[in-house]
Design an enzyme around this catalytic site. Structure first.
Site, PDB file in Angstrom:
ATOM      1  N   ARG A  40       0.855  -1.187   0.000  1.00  0.00           N
ATOM      2  CA  ARG A  40       0.000   0.000   0.000  1.00  0.00           C
ATOM      3  C   ARG A  40       0.887   1.232   0.000  1.00  0.00           C
ATOM      4  O   ARG A  40       1.870   1.289   0.747  1.00  0.00           O
ATOM      5  CB  ARG A  40      -0.891   0.005   1.249  1.00  0.00           C
ATOM      6  CG  ARG A  40      -1.924   1.110   1.239  1.00  0.00           C
ATOM      7  CD  ARG A  40      -2.755   1.114   2.507  1.00  0.00           C
ATOM      8  NE  ARG A  40      -2.213   2.036   3.493  1.00  0.00           N
ATOM      9  CZ  ARG A  40      -2.933   2.611   4.464  1.00  0.00           C
ATOM     10  NH1 ARG A  40      -4.221   2.334   4.587  1.00  0.00           N
ATOM     11  NH2 ARG A  40      -2.373   3.423   5.327  1.00  0.00           N
TER      12      ARG A  40
ATOM     13  N   TYR B 295      -3.002  11.583   7.613  1.00  0.00           N
ATOM     14  CA  TYR B 295      -3.247  10.284   8.220  1.00  0.00           C
ATOM     15  C   TYR B 295      -2.854   9.172   7.254  1.00  0.00           C
ATOM     16  O   TYR B 295      -3.177   9.222   6.071  1.00  0.00           O
ATOM     17  CB  TYR B 295      -4.729  10.148   8.580  1.00  0.00           C
ATOM     18  CG  TYR B 295      -5.049   8.831   9.236  1.00  0.00           C
ATOM     19  CD1 TYR B 295      -4.712   8.608  10.566  1.00  0.00           C
ATOM     20  CD2 TYR B 295      -5.658   7.811   8.532  1.00  0.00           C
ATOM     21  CE1 TYR B 295      -4.979   7.404  11.175  1.00  0.00           C
ATOM     22  CE2 TYR B 295      -5.936   6.597   9.132  1.00  0.00           C
ATOM     23  CZ  TYR B 295      -5.601   6.399  10.454  1.00  0.00           C
ATOM     24  OH  TYR B 295      -5.869   5.199  11.046  1.00  0.00           O
TER      25      TYR B 295
ATOM     26  N   ASP C  27      -5.251   3.889  -0.218  1.00  0.00           N
ATOM     27  CA  ASP C  27      -6.426   4.145   0.620  1.00  0.00           C
ATOM     28  C   ASP C  27      -6.762   5.632   0.564  1.00  0.00           C
ATOM     29  O   ASP C  27      -5.955   6.466   0.987  1.00  0.00           O
ATOM     30  CB  ASP C  27      -6.089   3.723   2.068  1.00  0.00           C
ATOM     31  CG  ASP C  27      -7.298   3.688   2.978  1.00  0.00           C
ATOM     32  OD1 ASP C  27      -8.361   4.199   2.575  1.00  0.00           O
ATOM     33  OD2 ASP C  27      -7.171   3.152   4.102  1.00  0.00           O
TER      34      ASP C  27
ATOM     35  N   HIS D 208      -9.298   6.836   2.157  1.00  0.00           N
ATOM     36  CA  HIS D 208      -9.830   7.064   3.510  1.00  0.00           C
ATOM     37  C   HIS D 208     -11.070   7.955   3.570  1.00  0.00           C
ATOM     38  O   HIS D 208     -11.136   8.904   4.354  1.00  0.00           O
ATOM     39  CB  HIS D 208      -8.719   7.600   4.433  1.00  0.00           C
ATOM     40  CG  HIS D 208      -8.754   6.914   5.760  1.00  0.00           C
ATOM     41  ND1 HIS D 208      -9.528   7.354   6.803  1.00  0.00           N
ATOM     42  CD2 HIS D 208      -8.144   5.792   6.181  1.00  0.00           C
ATOM     43  CE1 HIS D 208      -9.394   6.535   7.820  1.00  0.00           C
ATOM     44  NE2 HIS D 208      -8.562   5.563   7.472  1.00  0.00           N
TER      45      HIS D 208
ATOM     46  N   GLU E 103      -9.050   2.117  -2.217  1.00  0.00           N
ATOM     47  CA  GLU E 103      -9.878   1.788  -1.043  1.00  0.00           C
ATOM     48  C   GLU E 103     -10.624   3.003  -0.504  1.00  0.00           C
ATOM     49  O   GLU E 103     -10.086   4.108  -0.493  1.00  0.00           O
ATOM     50  CB  GLU E 103      -8.921   1.248   0.032  1.00  0.00           C
ATOM     51  CG  GLU E 103      -9.578   0.957   1.360  1.00  0.00           C
ATOM     52  CD  GLU E 103      -8.547   0.588   2.417  1.00  0.00           C
ATOM     53  OE1 GLU E 103      -7.394   0.251   2.065  1.00  0.00           O
ATOM     54  OE2 GLU E 103      -8.893   0.650   3.601  1.00  0.00           O
TER      55      GLU E 103
ATOM     56  N   GLU F  11     -14.291  -1.431   5.745  1.00  0.00           N
ATOM     57  CA  GLU F  11     -13.663  -1.581   7.062  1.00  0.00           C
ATOM     58  C   GLU F  11     -14.532  -1.018   8.184  1.00  0.00           C
ATOM     59  O   GLU F  11     -14.385  -1.432   9.326  1.00  0.00           O
ATOM     60  CB  GLU F  11     -12.241  -0.990   7.089  1.00  0.00           C
ATOM     61  CG  GLU F  11     -12.174   0.512   6.957  1.00  0.00           C
ATOM     62  CD  GLU F  11     -10.744   1.067   6.968  1.00  0.00           C
ATOM     63  OE1 GLU F  11      -9.880   0.494   6.279  1.00  0.00           O
ATOM     64  OE2 GLU F  11     -10.505   2.064   7.663  1.00  0.00           O
TER      65      GLU F  11
ATOM     66  N   ARG G 270     -13.665  -5.303   2.757  1.00  0.00           N
ATOM     67  CA  ARG G 270     -12.655  -4.896   3.726  1.00  0.00           C
ATOM     68  C   ARG G 270     -12.998  -5.265   5.171  1.00  0.00           C
ATOM     69  O   ARG G 270     -12.233  -4.960   6.093  1.00  0.00           O
ATOM     70  CB  ARG G 270     -12.455  -3.382   3.634  1.00  0.00           C
ATOM     71  CG  ARG G 270     -11.794  -2.947   2.362  1.00  0.00           C
ATOM     72  CD  ARG G 270     -10.320  -3.282   2.373  1.00  0.00           C
ATOM     73  NE  ARG G 270      -9.577  -2.410   3.263  1.00  0.00           N
ATOM     74  CZ  ARG G 270      -8.575  -2.818   4.041  1.00  0.00           C
ATOM     75  NH1 ARG G 270      -8.200  -4.074   4.055  1.00  0.00           N
ATOM     76  NH2 ARG G 270      -7.939  -1.958   4.805  1.00  0.00           N
TER      77      ARG G 270
ATOM     78  N   GLU H  31      -4.503  -7.449   4.678  1.00  0.00           N
ATOM     79  CA  GLU H  31      -3.681  -6.328   5.152  1.00  0.00           C
ATOM     80  C   GLU H  31      -2.849  -6.781   6.354  1.00  0.00           C
ATOM     81  O   GLU H  31      -3.343  -7.483   7.230  1.00  0.00           O
ATOM     82  CB  GLU H  31      -4.599  -5.165   5.560  1.00  0.00           C
ATOM     83  CG  GLU H  31      -3.861  -3.918   5.994  1.00  0.00           C
ATOM     84  CD  GLU H  31      -4.813  -2.776   6.358  1.00  0.00           C
ATOM     85  OE1 GLU H  31      -6.018  -3.035   6.574  1.00  0.00           O
ATOM     86  OE2 GLU H  31      -4.346  -1.632   6.434  1.00  0.00           O
TER      87      GLU H  31
ATOM     88  N   TRP I 131     -12.297  11.921   7.012  1.00  0.00           N
ATOM     89  CA  TRP I 131     -10.882  11.558   6.954  1.00  0.00           C
ATOM     90  C   TRP I 131     -10.820  10.072   6.796  1.00  0.00           C
ATOM     91  O   TRP I 131     -10.158   9.332   6.703  1.00  0.00           O
ATOM     92  CB  TRP I 131     -10.145  12.033   8.208  1.00  0.00           C
ATOM     93  CG  TRP I 131     -10.585  11.297   9.406  1.00  0.00           C
ATOM     94  CD1 TRP I 131     -11.681  11.529  10.161  1.00  0.00           C
ATOM     95  CD2 TRP I 131      -9.957  10.163   9.967  1.00  0.00           C
ATOM     96  NE1 TRP I 131     -11.786  10.609  11.149  1.00  0.00           N
ATOM     97  CE2 TRP I 131     -10.726   9.753  11.054  1.00  0.00           C
ATOM     98  CE3 TRP I 131      -8.788   9.448   9.654  1.00  0.00           C
ATOM     99  CZ2 TRP I 131     -10.406   8.644  11.829  1.00  0.00           C
ATOM    100  CZ3 TRP I 131      -8.469   8.362  10.424  1.00  0.00           C
ATOM    101  CH2 TRP I 131      -9.273   7.965  11.512  1.00  0.00           C
TER     102      TRP I 131
HETATM  103  C1  CS2 Z   1      -6.859   2.152   7.607  1.00  0.00           C
HETATM  104  C2  CS2 Z   1      -6.870   1.962   9.086  1.00  0.00           C
HETATM  105  O1  CS2 Z   1      -5.740   0.100   7.502  1.00  0.00           O
HETATM  106  C3  CS2 Z   1      -6.489   0.847   6.915  1.00  0.00           C
HETATM  107  O2  CS2 Z   1      -6.935   0.639   5.819  1.00  0.00           O
HETATM  108  O3  CS2 Z   1      -7.974   2.691   7.037  1.00  0.00           O
HETATM  109  O4  CS2 Z   1      -5.643   2.396   9.509  1.00  0.00           O
HETATM  110  C4  CS2 Z   1      -7.974   2.672   9.877  1.00  0.00           C
HETATM  111  O5  CS2 Z   1      -7.897   4.039   9.735  1.00  0.00           O
HETATM  112  C5  CS2 Z   1      -7.868   2.326  11.336  1.00  0.00           C
HETATM  113  O6  CS2 Z   1      -7.887   0.958  11.488  1.00  0.00           O
HETATM  114  C6  CS2 Z   1      -8.985   2.952  12.139  1.00  0.00           C
HETATM  115  O7  CS2 Z   1      -9.025   2.426  13.401  1.00  0.00           O
HETATM  116 MG    MG Z   2      -8.489   1.756   5.185  1.00  0.00          MG
END
Ligand code: CS2
Ligand code: MG
Length: 429
Positions: A160, A172, A236, A238, A262, A288, A309, A365, A429
């Site tokens: 990634r 982030y 990602d 996000h 993602e 996720e 995810r 991941e 975010w």
């Molecule tokens: C992220 C994560 O791994 C990922 O794809 O989106 O770091 C996510 O932000 C965190 O798990 C949130 O707790």
């Molecule tokens: Mg993610």
């Protein structure tokens, strides 16, 4: 005499005798459920919801564990339905993480009672191992290339890529203070990031979508030029884009052949992905922050995504994620299970037992936990030549060292928030 209700233990040996909610912070905060049968067989489940840990601990301790005592550890499906239907207030991250922890702990016990690694109860091994992707990132291209090389040296075969954006401060997903974090958290790599940000309030980051959309394609162009066409690359976004911005990003990244893009849009409105899909052939991954099969219905039936995810931890456990992935398989959609460091080794082990067994495994991941985390959970899974394998110990192959955990008490830690650089408005975010 009438037969006992399903779920009630007939046999003392498999009767649940204790249920403990364990909260500790080895490197970062984790909530773990430990169930024990009268015969002393233990099972573990991960119930960690990053930044909201104590809410799940209370849900479990106040409302779930009292219901489990006396139930049959073998009755996994009945217990799942009992907790899901019985709550009336269905779904949501807290409820589903609590149910996930119970479900995972029961699978762990069942596999231990059978004397088999858990994947054997899920259909047996379907592949040599689970292809894992690692997180490379850098504030600029030099740092990013360094991080990619570091991951290749560790054996990763899929990566990634996240990058800083000119004009913006910390972003982030980019390991801005990674080097400083090594000593502090016992990170296993120079580029481990997301150490728990311990504070009573979230850090505030700034964001500019136009700058990001201009910069991201240049990053992937440079990475492809440096590392060639073969390496699977992931990215990602996000949840930060509108559908039309996401469509543009997907199109702009097409020449660089991403494995997936993602979370391009916020997850609440899944219909938004229709617009993205109309415009781009870049594969899409989402889920996720989903927590049930219902969140995926439209996305599967309209074939709007390519990868699921959801982790075991946030989707209601092994039972529920298996059901989601079977449904996905009907549409040739594969797994891409969430595996950041806030999914504990228990949650990761559960994903690996499932991943090695199912027909539609895609990728896993793998961020690697800190040394402190691994000292508490002592996972049996291994990472070799880019593949993760769950190990051959009976059950999940994860333990819990109470003494070591006690040295790391819970401390509040939060995910950041994001504000637009332009005017300070709060942004996804
Ligand atoms: C992220 C994560 O791994 C990922 O794809 O989106 O770091 C996510 O932000 C965190 O798990 C949130 O707790
Ligand atoms: Mg993610």
């Amino acid at each position: 005499m009438s037969t006992p209700a399903p779920g009630v233990a007939r046999d003392a040996a498999t009767r649940i005798a204790s249920a403990e909610v364990l909260v500790a912070s080895p490197g970062r905060n984790f909530v773990t459920l430990r169930l024990r049968t009268e015969d002393g067989v233990e099972g573990l489940g991960d119930a960690t919801v990053n930044g909201r840990e104590l809410a799940v601990a209370s849900y479990l301790g106040d409302h779930v564990t009292p219901l489990l005592i006396g139930r049959d550890a073998h009755a996994i499906e009945d217990t799942w339905q009992y907790l899901y239907r019985g709550a009336y207030w269905r779904r949501g991250p807290v409820t589903m993480a609590a149910i996930a922890a119970v479900d995972t702990a029961l699978w762990d016990i069942k596999a231990k009672l059978a004397g088999l690694p858990l994947y054997q109860l899920l259909g047996g091994r379907s592949r040599r191992g689970c292809l894992a992707y690692g997180h490379a990132s850098g504030a600029d291209l030099e740092e990013l290339f360094d991080s990619i090389r570091d991951h290749l040296d560790q054996g990763f075969r899929a990566i990634r890529v996240q990058s800083g954006i000119p004009g913006l401060g910390s972003v982030y997903g980019v390991a801005s203070s990674a080097n400083a974090a090594v000593g502090e958290t016992g990170a296993t790599s120079r580029y481990d990031h997301e150490p728990a940000r311990r504070a009573i309030r979230p850090v505030e980051e700034e964001w500019d979508t136009r700058a990001y959309l201009r910069h991201a394609p240049k990053v992937f162009e440079a990475v492809r030029a440096e590392f060639g066409p073969e390496l699977p690359l992931l990215h990602d976004a996000h949840h930060r884009l509108t559908p039309i911005q996401a469509a543009r990003l997907g199109k702009d990244l097409e020449p660089y052949d991403l494995f997936w893009l993602e979370d391009v849009t916020p997850a609440e409105n899944t219909a938004m992905l229709r617009r993205v899909r109309e415009h781009t052939t870049t594969p899409l991954a989402i889920g996720e922050v989903f927590n049930t099969i219902w969140d995926y219905r439209e996305l599967f039936e309209e074939q709007l995504i390519d990868y699921v995810r959801s982790p075991v931890t946030h989707a209601g456990g092994i039972t529920a994620l298996r059901r989601i992935l079977d449904y996905a398989a009907v549409y040739q959609i594969k797994s891409g299970v969430h595996g950041p460091t806030d999914i504990s080794p228990v949650g990761l082990a559960a994903a690996l037992h499932l991943g090695i067994a199912i027909p539609n495994f895609g990728i896993q991941e793998y961020m690697k936990h800190s040394r402190a985390t691994d000292e508490v959970f002592r996972p049996a899974y291994r990472f070799t030549d880019g593949l993760l394998t769950p190990g051959e110990e009976p059950g999940l192959g994860v333990g819990y060292d109470d003494e070591t955990a006690r040295a790391h008490p819970y401390a509040p830690a939060y995910l950041p928030v994001n504000r637009l650089q332009l005017d300070g408005s709060l942004h996804d975010w």
